[in-house]
Scaffold this motif. Structure first.
Motif, PDB file in Angstrom:
ATOM      1  N   ALA A   1       0.902  -1.294   0.225  1.00 60.39           N
ATOM      2  CA  ALA A   1       0.011  -0.107   0.049  1.00 60.39           C
ATOM      3  C   ALA A   1       0.829   1.315   0.019  1.00 60.39           C
ATOM      4  N   VAL A   2       1.908   1.253   0.659  1.00 58.49           N
ATOM      5  CA  VAL A   2       2.719   2.656   0.689  1.00 58.49           C
ATOM      6  C   VAL A   2       3.433   2.807  -0.512  1.00 58.49           C
ATOM      7  N   GLU A   3       4.096   1.521  -1.195  1.00 56.78           N
ATOM      8  CA  GLU A   3       4.585   1.787  -2.451  1.00 56.78           C
ATOM      9  C   GLU A   3       3.629   2.166  -3.613  1.00 56.78           C
ATOM     10  N   ALA A   4       2.376   1.591  -3.574  1.00 56.42           N
ATOM     11  CA  ALA A   4       1.493   1.957  -4.489  1.00 56.42           C
ATOM     12  C   ALA A   4       0.981   3.455  -4.466  1.00 56.42           C
ATOM     13  N   ALA A   5       0.909   3.977  -2.871  1.00 50.99           N
ATOM     14  CA  ALA A   5       0.396   5.152  -2.701  1.00 50.99           C
ATOM     15  C   ALA A   5       1.474   6.288  -3.217  1.00 50.99           C
TER      16      ALA A   5
END
Ligand code: NDP
Ligand code: 8X3
Length: 254
Positions: A68-72
């Motif tokens: 989720a962090v990488e995608a955000a």
């Protein structure tokens, strides 16, 4: 000085993160507010847009999720990707139990949030700062990074890790122009103790009984101070305590 700077604040839905959002908004920054409680950050963003005419972007984000962090960060629209200031604030304590009695789930939540979450966000954001030869990473550490108290075992360990990671990042970024700071507060009255005691508000209130703790705004003012030094000035670590606190063991209750 900071007008139109892009500031990402993790854990912007309450306490120190929310206070940082208010102070950076007052400076005319464009704010990326991230937290799990979307209703809270949406309301804060709306209030700050109205009060200061700034741009805001809200991201529902659990920093424990690497994907989720990488995608955000990878999907930030337009100029939002050019983050100038990262405030790694999302964090929590869970429980105050002896190591041989405490809940393993509490440890996992603290380590996954305070250590791994901070690392995931930093790993995603810092490369852009290095490319642009500017940026500022401000990690919210704790005096618990310096002193361990009974029952603080894993929380203190997680903040000692934040301290070491901040030192290491400062070394790794030498020569890039990117600044690194850890702010290590003592007792600050926020939702921190309510979260620590799993919602027991009475027990949480006892933490600050008959003493004057720091406020979230006290810490946000220091974050802003660090962020507004001239570009060649770095504050690797700032320790801040209430006058009523001398160490994790010494609190004056009048
Ligand atoms: P609060 O509980 O008021 O705020 C914590 C913030 O962290 C909330 O916005 C919460 O948002 C966010 N957060 C927690 N877990 C996650 C997660 N998995 N993903 C994303 N966001 C998360 O406490 P404080 O403001 O006091 O705490 C902020 C930081 O300051 C923490 O790192 C804490 O360790 C540190 N600190 C606090 C001190 C104190 O005495 N209060 C002293 C020293 C340091 P949401 O739940 O919406 O996701
Ligand atoms: C929060 C301060 O002393 O409760 O980091 O660990 S303390």
């Amino acid at each position: 000085m900071l007008t139109n700077s892009i500031v990402l604040i993790t854990g912007a839905s309450s306490g120190i993160g929310e206070a940082c959002a208010h102070l950076f908004a007052r400076e005319g920054c464009a704010l990326i507010l991230a937290a799990r409680r979307m209703d809270r950050i949406s309301a804060i963003a709306s209030e700050l847009r109205t009060a200061h005419g700034i741009r805001t972007l809200t991201i529902e984000l659990d920093v424990r999720s690497r994907n989720a962090v990488e995608a955000a960060i990878a999907n930030l629209p337009g100029d939002w990707a050019s983050i100038d200031i990262l405030v790694n604030n999302a964090g929590l304590s869970r429980g105050l139990g002896k190591l041989h009695e405490a809940q393993v789930e509490d440890w996992e939540e603290m380590i996954d949030t305070n250590v791994k979450g901070l690392l995931y966000v930093s790993r995603a954001v810092v490369p852009g700062m290095v490319e642009r030869h500017r940026g500022h990473v401000i990690n919210i550490s704790s005096i618990a990074a310096h002193q361990t108290y009974p029952g603080g075992n894993v929380y203190c360990g997680s903040k000692a890790a934040v301290r070491a990671i901040t030192e290491g990042l400062k070394m790794d970024l030498l020569g890039t122009g990117v600044r690194v700071c850890a702010i290590a507060p003592g007792m600050v009255e926020t939702e921190f103790s309510v979260v620590r005691f799993h919602g027991d508000e009475q027990r949480a209130a006892k933490t600050y009984e008959n003493m004057k703790p720091l406020t979230a705004t006290d810490i946000a003012e220091i974050v802003l101070f660090a962020a507004t030094r001239p570009a060649h000035v770095d504050l690797p670590e700032i320790i801040v305590m209430p006058v009523d606190q001398a160490s994790v063991y010494h609190v004056h209750r009048g």
